[in-house]
Design a protein around this motif. Structure first.
Motif, PDB file in Angstrom:
ATOM      1  N   ARG A 133      12.854   8.192  24.658  1.00 46.96           N
ATOM      2  CA  ARG A 133      14.099   7.426  24.759  1.00 46.96           C
ATOM      3  C   ARG A 133      13.830   5.921  24.803  1.00 46.96           C
ATOM      4  NH1 ARG A 133      19.696   8.236  28.109  1.00 46.96           N
ATOM      5  NH2 ARG A 133      20.179   6.046  28.359  1.00 46.96           N
ATOM      6  N   ARG A 134      12.762   5.497  25.488  1.00 49.35           N
ATOM      7  CA  ARG A 134      12.452   4.060  25.533  1.00 49.35           C
ATOM      8  C   ARG A 134      12.183   3.521  24.138  1.00 49.35           C
ATOM      9  NH1 ARG A 134       9.947   5.398  30.495  1.00 49.35           N
ATOM     10  NH2 ARG A 134       7.930   5.727  29.479  1.00 49.35           N
ATOM     11  N   GLU A 135      11.452   4.266  23.330  1.00 50.03           N
ATOM     12  CA  GLU A 135      11.207   3.812  21.954  1.00 50.03           C
ATOM     13  C   GLU A 135      12.490   3.823  21.143  1.00 50.03           C
ATOM     14  OE1 GLU A 135       6.486   4.537  21.219  1.00 50.03           O
ATOM     15  OE2 GLU A 135       7.834   6.135  20.537  1.00 50.03           O
TER      16      GLU A 135
ATOM     17  N   SER B  41      18.754  11.018  15.205  1.00 47.79           N
ATOM     18  CA  SER B  41      20.074  11.228  14.605  1.00 47.79           C
ATOM     19  C   SER B  41      21.106  10.578  15.517  1.00 47.79           C
ATOM     20  CB  SER B  41      20.349  12.734  14.465  1.00 47.79           C
ATOM     21  OG  SER B  41      21.674  12.968  14.038  1.00 47.79           O
ATOM     22  N   ILE B  42      21.798   9.551  14.998  1.00 49.00           N
ATOM     23  CA  ILE B  42      22.644   8.668  15.795  1.00 49.00           C
ATOM     24  C   ILE B  42      24.089   8.842  15.354  1.00 49.00           C
ATOM     25  CG2 ILE B  42      23.055   6.255  16.442  1.00 49.00           C
ATOM     26  CD1 ILE B  42      19.987   5.974  15.212  1.00 49.00           C
ATOM     27  N   LEU B  43      24.898   9.385  16.257  1.00 58.61           N
ATOM     28  CA  LEU B  43      26.279   9.729  15.932  1.00 58.61           C
ATOM     29  C   LEU B  43      27.228   8.791  16.669  1.00 58.61           C
ATOM     30  CD1 LEU B  43      26.902  12.131  14.059  1.00 58.61           C
ATOM     31  CD2 LEU B  43      27.636  13.401  16.081  1.00 58.61           C
ATOM     32  N   SER B  44      28.057   8.082  15.922  1.00 60.24           N
ATOM     33  CA  SER B  44      28.991   7.127  16.506  1.00 60.24           C
ATOM     34  C   SER B  44      30.155   7.830  17.193  1.00 60.24           C
ATOM     35  CB  SER B  44      29.540   6.197  15.415  1.00 60.24           C
ATOM     36  OG  SER B  44      28.513   5.400  14.867  1.00 60.24           O
ATOM     37  N   PRO B  45      30.871   7.109  18.062  1.00 56.74           N
ATOM     38  CA  PRO B  45      32.064   7.685  18.694  1.00 56.74           C
ATOM     39  C   PRO B  45      33.070   8.172  17.652  1.00 56.74           C
ATOM     40  CG  PRO B  45      31.469   5.616  19.745  1.00 56.74           C
ATOM     41  CD  PRO B  45      30.583   5.748  18.545  1.00 56.74           C
ATOM     42  N   GLY B  46      33.642   9.348  17.918  1.00 52.17           N
ATOM     43  CA  GLY B  46      34.668   9.896  17.044  1.00 52.17           C
ATOM     44  C   GLY B  46      34.169  10.542  15.772  1.00 52.17           C
TER      45      GLY B  46
ATOM     46  N   ILE C 125      20.529  10.404  24.191  1.00 52.09           N
ATOM     47  CA  ILE C 125      21.685   9.674  24.705  1.00 52.09           C
ATOM     48  C   ILE C 125      22.895  10.574  24.491  1.00 52.09           C
ATOM     49  CG2 ILE C 125      23.162   7.640  24.479  1.00 52.09           C
ATOM     50  CD1 ILE C 125      20.744   6.088  23.460  1.00 52.09           C
ATOM     51  N   VAL C 126      23.493  11.016  25.580  1.00 48.47           N
ATOM     52  CA  VAL C 126      24.613  11.960  25.508  1.00 48.47           C
ATOM     53  C   VAL C 126      25.813  11.350  26.227  1.00 48.47           C
ATOM     54  CG1 VAL C 126      25.425  14.267  26.136  1.00 48.47           C
ATOM     55  CG2 VAL C 126      23.044  13.935  25.414  1.00 48.47           C
ATOM     56  N   PRO C 127      26.991  11.377  25.608  1.00 40.72           N
ATOM     57  CA  PRO C 127      28.187  10.841  26.268  1.00 40.72           C
ATOM     58  C   PRO C 127      28.436  11.481  27.629  1.00 40.72           C
ATOM     59  CG  PRO C 127      28.625  11.249  23.943  1.00 40.72           C
ATOM     60  CD  PRO C 127      27.273  11.840  24.238  1.00 40.72           C
TER      61      PRO C 127
ATOM     62  N   ASN D  27      31.750  14.482  17.801  1.00 40.80           N
ATOM     63  CA  ASN D  27      31.588  13.579  18.935  1.00 40.80           C
ATOM     64  C   ASN D  27      32.969  13.032  19.274  1.00 40.80           C
ATOM     65  OD1 ASN D  27      30.841  11.813  20.924  1.00 40.80           O
ATOM     66  ND2 ASN D  27      29.762  10.392  19.574  1.00 40.80           N
ATOM     67  N   ASP D  28      33.731  13.794  20.012  1.00 42.10           N
ATOM     68  CA  ASP D  28      35.103  13.418  20.357  1.00 42.10           C
ATOM     69  C   ASP D  28      35.121  12.561  21.620  1.00 42.10           C
ATOM     70  OD1 ASP D  28      36.146  14.794  18.186  1.00 42.10           O
ATOM     71  OD2 ASP D  28      36.374  16.665  19.303  1.00 42.10           O
ATOM     72  N   THR D  29      34.245  11.555  21.657  1.00 41.28           N
ATOM     73  CA  THR D  29      34.181  10.645  22.797  1.00 41.28           C
ATOM     74  C   THR D  29      34.146   9.214  22.260  1.00 41.28           C
ATOM     75  OG1 THR D  29      31.778  10.292  23.009  1.00 41.28           O
ATOM     76  CG2 THR D  29      32.666  12.366  23.884  1.00 41.28           C
ATOM     77  N   ASP D  30      34.170   8.254  23.176  1.00 40.42           N
ATOM     78  CA  ASP D  30      34.071   6.848  22.779  1.00 40.42           C
ATOM     79  C   ASP D  30      32.670   6.297  23.018  1.00 40.42           C
ATOM     80  OD1 ASP D  30      34.043   6.772  25.514  1.00 40.42           O
ATOM     81  OD2 ASP D  30      35.806   5.468  25.734  1.00 40.42           O
ATOM     82  N   GLU D  31      31.681   7.218  23.089  1.00 45.49           N
ATOM     83  CA  GLU D  31      30.286   6.824  23.299  1.00 45.49           C
ATOM     84  C   GLU D  31      29.401   7.393  22.192  1.00 45.49           C
ATOM     85  OE1 GLU D  31      29.206   6.717  27.783  1.00 45.49           O
ATOM     86  OE2 GLU D  31      30.535   8.432  27.506  1.00 45.49           O
ATOM     87  N   THR D  32      28.236   6.794  22.045  1.00 46.77           N
ATOM     88  CA  THR D  32      27.270   7.230  21.033  1.00 46.77           C
ATOM     89  C   THR D  32      26.473   8.434  21.520  1.00 46.77           C
ATOM     90  OG1 THR D  32      27.039   4.994  20.140  1.00 46.77           O
ATOM     91  CG2 THR D  32      25.220   6.511  19.725  1.00 46.77           C
ATOM     92  N   ARG D  33      26.162   9.329  20.594  1.00 50.00           N
ATOM     93  CA  ARG D  33      25.263  10.448  20.867  1.00 50.00           C
ATOM     94  C   ARG D  33      24.023  10.304  20.001  1.00 50.00           C
ATOM     95  NH1 ARG D  33      24.192  15.194  17.308  1.00 50.00           N
ATOM     96  NH2 ARG D  33      23.119  13.325  16.574  1.00 50.00           N
ATOM     97  N   VAL D  34      22.834  10.411  20.621  1.00 48.90           N
ATOM     98  CA  VAL D  34      21.580  10.359  19.866  1.00 48.90           C
ATOM     99  C   VAL D  34      20.703  11.533  20.274  1.00 48.90           C
ATOM    100  CG1 VAL D  34      19.580   8.994  19.172  1.00 48.90           C
ATOM    101  CG2 VAL D  34      21.687   7.829  19.898  1.00 48.90           C
TER     102      VAL D  34
END
Length: 259
Positions: free
Chosen positions: A62-64, A132-137, A158-160, A195-202
């Motif tokens: 995660r740090r990288e 794999s980086i998924l934007s909000p919504g 990174i999980v909402p 990703n039905d949130t307002d945060e990023t999922r990675v």
């Protein structure tokens, strides 16, 4: 009419994908029957002993990742690298950062994330590894993976906060990511992501060879290696290298401007 505007290379890639699907269909049925981990949508993590080491080092990964995300807007969309993804995503809301892809090393990714790369190289049968980086919504449409001879691994990075609103469906089964936790699934079952949130999922996204007995395992490795030299994968490799060159040039330009 639209196909007349496509280059010979683009038409070759499309033909290769279509031909590959027809040729691999009977092989996939055989592989499913011979699988040492059985047939399932999702698999128990304890079937894969290497997962323990990856989870033990998830904060290092995660740090990288966080350093990569400092320049998030410059990262490529998945369809910019793998053109066939345009069928399921056509916006800027699904970005990727490759370390390995069907056996080839992404030089920039492994340079920027050396500890993660070293961990990936210790995974038996690893063929592809990326963030794999998924934007909000973002909603990734229903689709299936290209070949049953590999299984897909996700590590939540990174999980909402509302994890229940961020989910993946594989077949008829639905799961949710948790930070530092793993899931393994067969992506040749139809699957989709929300990703039905307002945060990023990675997630860390890894493909590994499906465990098979010999000689099926040897045959499977040969097939995956052949796929790695197909126009479909070579096109993605070319796109990745072109993006890396642009990224390096931009960073060098920014550094020179600060001097």
């Amino acid at each position: 009419m639209q196909s007349s505007h496509k280059s010979l290379w683009e038409r070759t890639v499309e033909l290769t994908i279509a031909l590959g699907e027809r040729l691999l269909a009977p092989i996939e049925r055989f592989i499913g029957k011979r699988s040492l981990v059985g047939e399932a949508t999702f698999f128990e993590n304890d079937l894969f002993p290497w997962i323990a080491e990856i989870e033990a080092n998830w904060t290092t990964i995660r740090r990288e990742l966080e350093e990569v995300l400092e320049d998030r807007d410059a990262l490529p969309n998945f369809q910019d690298i793998s053109k066939d993804q345009i069928e399921i995503t056509d916006d800027d809301d699904w970005k990727t950062f490759f370390l390995y892809g069907y056996g080839f090393k992404a030089k920039l990714g492994t340079e920027m994330c050396p500890r993660t790369a070293a961990l990936m190289e210790r995974i038996p049968g690893m063929t592809t590894a990326m963030f794999s980086i998924l934007s909000p919504g973002k909603h990734i449409l229903d689709h299936r993976g290209p070949y049953k001879g590999v299984l897909r691994y996700h590590l939540g990075l990174i999980v909402p906060r509302d994890a229940q609103a961020c989910r993946i469906r594989v077949g008829e089964d639905i799961r949710h990511w948790q930070e530092g936790e793993s899931m393994v699934f067969d992506d040749t079952y139809n699957h989709e992501v929300w990703n039905d949130t307002d945060e990023t999922r990675v997630v860390l996204f890894v493909d590994v060879l499906r465990p098979l007995p010999e000689p099926e395992s040897l045959i499977n490795r040969a097939i995956v290696k052949a796929i790695g030299y197909s126009p479909f994968v070579l096109d993605a490799k070319r796109n990745q290298e072109a993006w890396e060159a642009r990224y390096r040039a931009r960073r060098q330009g920014e550094q020179a401007a600060r001097v």
